[in-house]
Write a protein that holds these residues in place. Sequence first.
Motif: not given
Length: 350
Positions: A126-130, A137-147
Amino acid sequence: MKKSRLIFILLISCMMLFTTACGKGNVANKIEEKPGTVVFKYGDNIVTKGEVYVYICTVKEQYELKYGDDVWQLTLPQNNDNVSMVNLTKEEVIKSIIKVKTLISHQEKYNISLTDGELNDIKQGAASFFKGLTDEQISSMELTNDLIEKVLTENAIANKVQDKLLEKNPVEVSEEQARVTTFFDMYFPCYNIDSSGNIVPFSAEEREKQHDNALQACSTLATSKIDGNKDLESIQKLAEYYKLKQAKTQTMTPDEILETYGEEIYNALYAMENNDYSTVIESEYGYHVFQMIALTDRDATNKRKEDLYDDVVEKVLAETLDKWKQDIDPKFSYEDSVDMDVYDTIKISE
């Protein structure tokens, strides 16, 4: 391409990158339902655009790596209509997520848990993906490492539930079922296609010339002292010399060979050994000289075995999964349950 089959197999292969690396226990679904975030609900599951995006961008990367960036320009026939690869992929991604959610709903029933080693692996994955995501991408898709961890965890659990289901109905695919053969077809056509798309057979004189060319090419191959990979290079050069635009390497299943070439050529090909050349063989549309590259193409056969395995698994699990889906959300459908305004904010092709 076999539309949804192709996409489903790719989804499975993509997500398998993560399925040995996931956490323990049920995954909580604590999502703040704010406008522009939720793509769909499935029973008690709330699926956000960030979750869907993890599937989408994984498939996107793998598709483009295998088929090129222009794969998203394709349209495929479906239900007497043509559907874009983009729309087809988006629907199949939702189906894949539904399958995962359905399987993990029975985690406790089958006493599924994941090891500390898997937990450690998933955290690293997950860390590598993030880390590979852009700020946009993180902002527009509302992504977090936990997700991302949640998505990978659910896939790991789903695979283990599926394995449990298959224990009662083990799936096997034989080598012969999966066999794929690769050969070079130095094809001397005996027809043209006119401006209206009609096939126009060669005259007897033109056909005889093609036959003579095929015999000469066959004689050249028979007297050449070439070995290793130069065999294929030689037959390719001969094809170029005779300006044979339809001559090429073919990778086909036995059934495809039989359907395409007929029984005589089928029997001739499977009577050959690797690196053998055939004599001149006549078909309905011309003359052929074959080189057998691999009676059993190992890479292609292994890939087909995986595909056939997935096909059989789907059939074996279909009745059970359909029942479980009805228990979870009998009214769910792609057309009526997915918020396309939100889903369309996820761009597969720019």
